[in-house]
Motif scaffolding. Structure first.
Motif, PDB file in Angstrom:
ATOM      1  N   GLN A  65     -17.807 -93.811 -75.308  1.00  0.00           N
ATOM      2  CA  GLN A  65     -16.778 -92.800 -75.528  1.00  0.00           C
ATOM      3  C   GLN A  65     -16.920 -91.661 -74.528  1.00  0.00           C
ATOM      4  O   GLN A  65     -15.935 -91.186 -73.970  1.00  0.00           O
ATOM      5  N   LYS A  66     -18.157 -91.227 -74.279  1.00  0.00           N
ATOM      6  CA  LYS A  66     -18.398 -90.154 -73.314  1.00  0.00           C
ATOM      7  C   LYS A  66     -17.984 -90.596 -71.915  1.00  0.00           C
ATOM      8  O   LYS A  66     -17.360 -89.831 -71.176  1.00  0.00           O
ATOM      9  N   VAL A 109     -11.250 -90.386 -67.889  1.00  0.00           N
ATOM     10  CA  VAL A 109      -9.922 -89.815 -68.101  1.00  0.00           C
ATOM     11  C   VAL A 109      -9.831 -88.438 -67.425  1.00  0.00           C
ATOM     12  O   VAL A 109      -8.844 -88.128 -66.757  1.00  0.00           O
ATOM     13  N   LYS A 110     -10.877 -87.629 -67.579  1.00  0.00           N
ATOM     14  CA  LYS A 110     -10.892 -86.308 -66.940  1.00  0.00           C
ATOM     15  C   LYS A 110     -10.836 -86.439 -65.425  1.00  0.00           C
ATOM     16  O   LYS A 110     -10.144 -85.673 -64.753  1.00  0.00           O
ATOM     17  N   ILE A 162      -9.579 -97.872 -65.922  1.00  0.00           N
ATOM     18  CA  ILE A 162      -9.866 -97.717 -67.354  1.00  0.00           C
ATOM     19  C   ILE A 162      -8.919 -96.744 -68.056  1.00  0.00           C
ATOM     20  O   ILE A 162      -8.405 -97.059 -69.131  1.00  0.00           O
ATOM     21  N   PRO A 163      -8.623 -95.561 -67.488  1.00  0.00           N
ATOM     22  CA  PRO A 163      -7.700 -94.655 -68.196  1.00  0.00           C
ATOM     23  C   PRO A 163      -6.276 -95.198 -68.340  1.00  0.00           C
ATOM     24  O   PRO A 163      -5.519 -94.723 -69.178  1.00  0.00           O
ATOM     25  N   LEU A 218      -9.495 -88.805 -63.679  1.00  0.00           N
ATOM     26  CA  LEU A 218      -8.154 -89.207 -63.275  1.00  0.00           C
ATOM     27  C   LEU A 218      -7.180 -88.026 -63.348  1.00  0.00           C
ATOM     28  O   LEU A 218      -6.331 -87.865 -62.501  1.00  0.00           O
ATOM     29  N   GLU A 219      -7.327 -87.194 -64.394  1.00  0.00           N
ATOM     30  CA  GLU A 219      -6.438 -86.037 -64.572  1.00  0.00           C
ATOM     31  C   GLU A 219      -6.621 -85.010 -63.470  1.00  0.00           C
ATOM     32  O   GLU A 219      -5.659 -84.369 -63.068  1.00  0.00           O
ATOM     33  N   THR A 220      -7.845 -84.829 -62.992  1.00  0.00           N
ATOM     34  CA  THR A 220      -8.109 -83.828 -61.961  1.00  0.00           C
ATOM     35  C   THR A 220      -7.755 -84.331 -60.568  1.00  0.00           C
ATOM     36  O   THR A 220      -7.611 -83.539 -59.648  1.00  0.00           O
ATOM     37  N   ALA A 221      -7.606 -85.642 -60.434  1.00  0.00           N
ATOM     38  CA  ALA A 221      -7.289 -86.205 -59.111  1.00  0.00           C
ATOM     39  C   ALA A 221      -5.835 -86.059 -58.755  1.00  0.00           C
ATOM     40  O   ALA A 221      -4.973 -85.782 -59.473  1.00  0.00           O
TER      41      ALA A 221
END
Length: 89
Positions: free
Chosen positions: A76-77, A83-84, A61-62, A86-89
């Motif tokens: 949206q949540k 997204v968060k 999805i991101p 994916l960013e932390t992974a």
């Protein structure tokens, strides 16, 4: 995030609200999924279990061009959470 059918349904809704068609098909997908961008179709391996489907959608999805404004507040949540993650992974 819980790995339940309800969570899977919510993730599927994010794609649906973005104009993507989600299909579960048989195939030899290296990563468990395939995206036909021109037609806005996402194809997941139908042999994945619920946890596998959720993890695949959270990864996918991101990476898609999703119009955030078209999503409902709940979607949206969930999108922001994906997204968060994916960013932390």
């Amino acid at each position: 995030m819980k790995y339940t059918q309800t969570t899977l349904t919510k993730l599927e809704a994010v794609l649906g609200e973005s104009g993507y068609v989600l299909r579960y098909e048989r195939g030899t997908f290296q990563s468990g999924w395939c995206v036909l961008e021109a037609k806005k179709v996402v194809v997941l391996n139908k042999f994945l279990n619920v946890e596998g489907r959720i993890n695949t959608l959270l990864e996918l999805i991101p990476q898609l061009p999703i119009d955030f404004d078209k999503l409902t507040l709940e979607s949206q949540k969930l999108y922001e959470e994906a997204v968060k993650k994916l960013e932390t992974a």
